[in-house]
Design a protein around this motif. Structure first.
Motif, mmCIF file in Angstrom:
data_model
loop_
_atom_site.group_PDB
_atom_site.id
_atom_site.type_symbol
_atom_site.label_atom_id
_atom_site.label_comp_id
_atom_site.label_asym_id
_atom_site.label_seq_id
_atom_site.Cartn_x
_atom_site.Cartn_y
_atom_site.Cartn_z
ATOM 1 N N UNK A 256 -12.766 4.128 -4.538
ATOM 2 C CA UNK A 256 -13.632 3.524 -3.531
ATOM 3 C C UNK A 256 -14.616 4.558 -3.002
ATOM 4 N N UNK A 257 -15.567 4.081 -2.213
ATOM 5 C CA UNK A 257 -16.544 4.930 -1.535
ATOM 6 C C UNK A 257 -16.516 4.585 -0.051
ATOM 7 N N UNK A 258 -17.044 5.501 0.786
ATOM 8 C CA UNK A 258 -17.064 5.233 2.218
ATOM 9 C C UNK A 258 -18.172 4.271 2.606
ATOM 10 N N UNK A 259 -19.331 4.374 1.938
ATOM 11 C CA UNK A 259 -20.469 3.528 2.283
ATOM 12 C C UNK A 259 -21.507 3.611 1.173
ATOM 13 N N UNK A 260 -22.606 2.908 1.340
ATOM 14 C CA UNK A 260 -23.689 2.933 0.357
ATOM 15 C C UNK A 260 -24.240 4.346 0.187
ATOM 16 N N UNK A 261 -24.273 5.109 1.254
ATOM 17 C CA UNK A 261 -24.856 6.451 1.203
ATOM 18 C C UNK A 261 -23.820 7.556 0.998
ATOM 19 N N UNK A 262 -22.558 7.297 1.336
ATOM 20 C CA UNK A 262 -21.498 8.299 1.168
ATOM 21 C C UNK A 262 -20.652 7.885 -0.030
ATOM 22 N N UNK A 263 -21.017 8.437 -1.194
ATOM 23 C CA UNK A 263 -20.513 7.903 -2.456
ATOM 24 C C UNK A 263 -19.456 8.762 -3.138
ATOM 25 N N UNK A 264 -19.018 9.863 -2.514
ATOM 26 C CA UNK A 264 -17.916 10.617 -3.098
ATOM 27 C C UNK A 264 -16.688 9.713 -3.159
ATOM 28 N N UNK A 265 -16.015 9.726 -4.304
ATOM 29 C CA UNK A 265 -14.954 8.754 -4.544
ATOM 30 C C UNK A 265 -13.615 9.195 -3.965
ATOM 31 N N UNK A 266 -12.881 8.206 -3.478
ATOM 32 C CA UNK A 266 -11.511 8.400 -3.013
ATOM 33 C C UNK A 266 -10.591 7.471 -3.802
ATOM 34 N N UNK A 267 -9.290 7.748 -3.741
ATOM 35 C CA UNK A 267 -8.332 6.985 -4.542
ATOM 36 C C UNK A 267 -7.303 6.303 -3.655
ATOM 37 N N UNK A 268 -6.946 5.080 -4.044
ATOM 38 C CA UNK A 268 -5.937 4.309 -3.328
ATOM 39 C C UNK A 268 -4.954 3.727 -4.329
ATOM 40 N N UNK A 269 -3.704 3.535 -3.880
ATOM 41 C CA UNK A 269 -2.646 3.093 -4.784
ATOM 42 C C UNK A 269 -1.794 2.020 -4.112
ATOM 43 N N UNK B 94 0.829 -1.206 0.000
ATOM 44 C CA UNK B 94 0.000 0.000 0.000
ATOM 45 C C UNK B 94 0.862 1.255 0.000
ATOM 46 N N UNK B 95 0.532 2.218 -0.840
ATOM 47 C CA UNK B 95 1.210 3.519 -0.881
ATOM 48 C C UNK B 95 0.310 4.594 -0.281
ATOM 49 N N UNK B 96 -0.827 4.858 -0.923
ATOM 50 C CA UNK B 96 -1.851 5.755 -0.375
ATOM 51 C C UNK B 96 -3.168 5.003 -0.264
ATOM 52 N N UNK B 97 -3.890 5.237 0.821
ATOM 53 C CA UNK B 97 -5.204 4.628 0.987
ATOM 54 C C UNK B 97 -6.257 5.726 1.126
ATOM 55 N N UNK B 98 -7.173 5.747 0.205
ATOM 56 C CA UNK B 98 -8.346 6.623 0.220
ATOM 57 C C UNK B 98 -8.001 8.095 0.431
ATOM 58 N N UNK B 99 -7.268 8.629 -0.537
ATOM 59 C CA UNK B 99 -6.998 10.059 -0.527
ATOM 60 C C UNK B 99 -8.009 10.760 -1.437
ATOM 61 N N UNK B 100 -8.228 12.036 -1.182
ATOM 62 C CA UNK B 100 -9.160 12.824 -1.978
ATOM 63 C C UNK B 100 -8.451 13.399 -3.196
ATOM 64 N N UNK B 101 -9.163 13.418 -4.327
ATOM 65 C CA UNK B 101 -8.701 14.094 -5.525
ATOM 66 C C UNK B 101 -9.533 15.364 -5.709
ATOM 67 N N UNK B 102 -9.373 16.039 -6.828
ATOM 68 C CA UNK B 102 -10.061 17.321 -6.989
ATOM 69 C C UNK B 102 -11.563 17.163 -7.207
ATOM 70 N N UNK B 103 -11.971 16.117 -7.923
ATOM 71 C CA UNK B 103 -13.381 15.902 -8.223
ATOM 72 C C UNK B 103 -13.935 14.786 -7.335
ATOM 73 N N UNK B 104 -15.261 14.718 -7.247
ATOM 74 C CA UNK B 104 -15.902 13.682 -6.429
ATOM 75 C C UNK B 104 -16.116 12.390 -7.211
ATOM 76 N N UNK B 105 -15.809 12.383 -8.507
ATOM 77 C CA UNK B 105 -16.025 11.194 -9.334
ATOM 78 C C UNK B 105 -14.844 10.241 -9.247
ATOM 79 N N UNK B 106 -15.047 9.062 -9.820
ATOM 80 C CA UNK B 106 -14.074 7.982 -9.696
ATOM 81 C C UNK B 106 -12.751 8.323 -10.392
ATOM 82 N N UNK B 107 -11.650 7.897 -9.819
ATOM 83 C CA UNK B 107 -10.361 7.921 -10.491
ATOM 84 C C UNK B 107 -10.476 7.138 -11.793
ATOM 85 N N UNK B 108 -9.947 7.694 -12.886
ATOM 86 C CA UNK B 108 -9.936 6.976 -14.155
ATOM 87 C C UNK B 108 -8.557 6.400 -14.469
#
Length: 355
Positions: A335-348, A56-70
């Protein structure tokens, strides 16, 4: 039953087991049946061992947008991480008179490129209107700056998702909003008439890989980066995508030396209570540029405890540029935090065992 850690394992090996990989080997006879056609003469090189556990390098960091990492790419000289996302719903960009929906952005192929340092902090962003879906990007260091490689001239497909019909190179400029015909953008058309164009950079050998679809057939070509920039599209290798990649959901690729690496799979599914109802189907595959043969295909459980966990992109990192042989093959996940909290985070996560 308590399971003890063998005393001979190093701390790093223990961590890597914790982020482990479950391997389902693709045997030699099967590999031959999965080979695509190829025309190449790429020098032999070491390859990443895909049975190697992922760190693991980064786990669930925020990017600029709320959509999924592409997808993502590394500037290994300036130690920056670049990520691609589709622009989020409601984002009003400079020069726009109204906000657009997420569906509008997907159809048009509007992307956000976020720049992060290697501590995971956002240090810049720019926007690309009408470029594509962002399945793969590349980064090319230039002094203290970086040129970003993407698809461009987006055209919607049957699902109203925009994908590039050409390749673009531009200098990352914090806060900029670019169009395909912007003066800062250099466009390339290595395979006229193709669609779904994307690229990935090999920072060790200064090459660029180009994935595209031509007359319904998926292909990959490998070029010398300097020659490609000069508009000379003489491929070092061209292969047809192996049939084993036809069914799964394609999620990214990269290249280093003799081998092309691909990522496929989908996110976990859940019932309405948030209980996970599926297991990992994320596979990493290595393909020989010289033959088009699948060398290895492995199931990855990297980041298996993430909620949602969608595989998104591959890239090569060189943590120490004085030792390019110590490269890392990175896997990205949204990833997302839960079924209701769907803003995307990125992990590497990464693998670094070369054999």
């Amino acid at each position: 039953m308590k399971r003890e850690t063998p005393s001979h394992l190093t701390r790093r090996q223990i961590l890597r087991r914790a982020c482990g990989i479950t391997a389902t080997a693709l045997v030699g006879s099967m590999a031959l049946t999965q080979a695509g056609t190829a025309s190449a003469a790429v020098a032999a090189s070491k390859r990443f061992d895909l049975t190697d556990a992922s760190t693991e390098w980064f786990r669930e960091i925020l990017l600029n947008e709320t959509r999924i990492l592409q997808s993502f790419a590394f500037d290994n000289i300036n130690k920056h991480l670049y990520t691609a996302q589709l622009v989020q719903d409601g984002r009003l960009l400079p020069g726009e008179t109204r906000a657009f929906t997420g569906a509008d952005r997907s159809t048009n192929g509007d992307l956000c490129i976020t720049r992060l340092d290697w501590q995971g902090q956002i240090i810049g962003r720019m926007y690309l209107k009408g470029f594509g879906h962002g399945v793969s990007i590349g980064a090319e260091p230039s002094g203290n700056g970086t040129y970003v490689w993407t698809e461009t001239n987006s055209v919607p497909d049957g699902n109203n998702d925009g994908y590039g019909t050409k390749v673009a190179r531009f200098k990352f400029t914090n806060g900029a909003v670019l169009q395909p015909d912007s003066a800062q953008v250099t466009r390339y058309d290595p395979v006229p008439g193709s669609d779904h164009n994307t690229v990935a950079v090999d920072p060790v050998n200064n090459r660029i890989a180009h994935r595209y679809r031509l007359s319904g057939t998926w292909k990959y070509s490998l070029y010398d980066l300097a020659a490609f920039k000069a508009g000379t599209f003489t491929a070092l290798a061209t292969i047809t995508q192996p049939s084993v990649l036809t069914g799964p959901t394609f999620q990214g690729y990269t290249t280093m030396g003799q081998y092309l690496y691909t990522l496929d799979g989908t996110a976990y599914t859940y019932d309405n209570t948030g209980k996970q109802t599926s297991t990992s189907n994320t596979y990493v595959t290595s393909i020989d540029w010289n033959t088009g043969t699948v060398y290895e295909r492995r199931l990855s459980n990297a980041g298996e405890s993430l909620f949602y966990r969608e595989p998104e992109g591959l890239a090569i990192q060189i943590p120490d540029t004085t030792n390019p042989a110590a490269a890392r093959l990175f896997l990205g996940f949204g990833s997302e935090e839960s079924v209701t909290r769907t803003d995307k985070k990125a992990s590497f996560y990464y693998k670094d065992l070369l054999v």
